[in-house]
Scaffold this motif. Structure first.
Motif, short mmCIF file in Angstrom:
data_model
loop_
_atom_site.label_atom_id
_atom_site.label_comp_id
_atom_site.label_asym_id
_atom_site.label_seq_id
_atom_site.Cartn_x
_atom_site.Cartn_y
_atom_site.Cartn_z
N LYS A 6 47.09 38.94 45.22
CA LYS A 6 47.49 38.13 44.08
C LYS A 6 46.54 38.41 42.92
O LYS A 6 45.35 38.57 43.12
CB LYS A 6 47.46 36.64 44.43
N VAL A 7 47.09 38.47 41.72
CA VAL A 7 46.28 38.66 40.52
C VAL A 7 45.59 37.33 40.19
O VAL A 7 46.22 36.28 40.20
CB VAL A 7 47.14 39.13 39.33
N VAL A 9 44.84 35.60 37.50
CA VAL A 9 45.22 35.56 36.09
C VAL A 9 44.15 34.84 35.28
O VAL A 9 43.73 33.73 35.62
CB VAL A 9 46.58 34.87 35.91
N THR A 34 52.10 28.90 43.87
CA THR A 34 53.04 30.01 43.76
C THR A 34 54.44 29.42 43.77
O THR A 34 54.65 28.32 44.29
CB THR A 34 52.84 31.06 44.88
N ARG A 35 55.37 30.10 43.18
CA ARG A 35 56.71 29.55 43.05
C ARG A 35 57.40 29.38 44.41
O ARG A 35 58.01 28.36 44.69
CB ARG A 35 57.56 30.44 42.16
N HIS A 55 42.71 45.11 37.66
CA HIS A 55 43.38 46.17 38.41
C HIS A 55 42.60 46.65 39.63
O HIS A 55 42.72 47.81 40.02
CB HIS A 55 43.73 47.35 37.50
N ALA A 91 48.39 45.60 38.92
CA ALA A 91 48.71 44.18 38.73
C ALA A 91 50.19 43.97 39.04
O ALA A 91 51.00 44.88 38.93
CB ALA A 91 48.41 43.78 37.29
N HIS A 92 50.53 42.76 39.46
CA HIS A 92 51.91 42.42 39.77
C HIS A 92 52.09 40.92 39.58
O HIS A 92 51.11 40.19 39.47
CB HIS A 92 52.29 42.84 41.20
N GLN A 93 53.30 40.48 39.52
CA GLN A 93 53.56 39.05 39.43
C GLN A 93 53.66 38.47 40.83
O GLN A 93 54.10 39.15 41.77
CB GLN A 93 54.86 38.80 38.68
N GLY A 94 53.25 37.24 40.97
CA GLY A 94 53.33 36.57 42.27
C GLY A 94 52.36 37.18 43.25
O GLY A 94 51.21 37.42 42.94
N TRP A 95 52.82 37.43 44.47
CA TRP A 95 51.98 37.99 45.53
C TRP A 95 52.72 39.14 46.19
O TRP A 95 53.92 39.29 46.05
CB TRP A 95 51.63 36.91 46.56
N ARG A 96 51.98 39.96 46.91
CA ARG A 96 52.55 41.07 47.68
C ARG A 96 51.89 41.09 49.04
O ARG A 96 50.70 40.80 49.18
CB ARG A 96 52.28 42.42 46.99
#
Length: 131
Positions: A6-7, A9, A34-35, A55, A91-96
């Protein structure tokens, strides 16, 4: 073991992230909104949330559990950050999701020589995949 990334932010370094997490800590735990709850959330408990700053994966927090709060998911984590060997990450939105085999190792405190390097030099070495 399964992990997520997770970024962080708005955080410019690990100290800022640690301060953010400690400001919302209760009883040694903090939380990250998180959503949506991850589909594989049961596999993540006991794994870690790896934090991306500028990054790069820089630290991790152990995942304790998940709560639903006002229609959103809160990822419950240990309030303490564990520094990891820096690894470049987009970077990405949300989580991976992050498989255990792909997760960077811990720095293990001041014993590791990499911890003494200036952040800029660590970033350059990580970008070249030398560390």
């Amino acid at each position: 073991m399964l992990h997520i990334t997770k970024v962080a932010v708005g955080c410019t370094d690990a100290d800022m992230l640690a301060e953010r997490l400690s400001s919302r800590a209760i009883g040694g735990e903090s939380w990250v909104p998180t959503r949506y709850r991850p589909t594989r959330h049961e596999e993540l408990i006991g794994g870690s949330l790896y934090w991306i700053v500028k990054h790069q994966l820089i630290a991790r927090s152990r995942i304790v559990g998940f709560d639903e709060v006002e229609g959103r998911c809160h990822i419950r984590i240990d309030a303490d950050l564990v520094p990891v060997r820096i690894r470049p990450r987009r970077a990405h939105q949300g989580w991976r999701y992050l498989a255990a085999d792909d997760a960077p190792g811990d720095l293990n405190g001041a014993v590791d020589d990499l911890a003494a390097l200036p952040p800029g030099l660590m970033s350059e070495l990580a970008a070249l995949r030398l560390i």
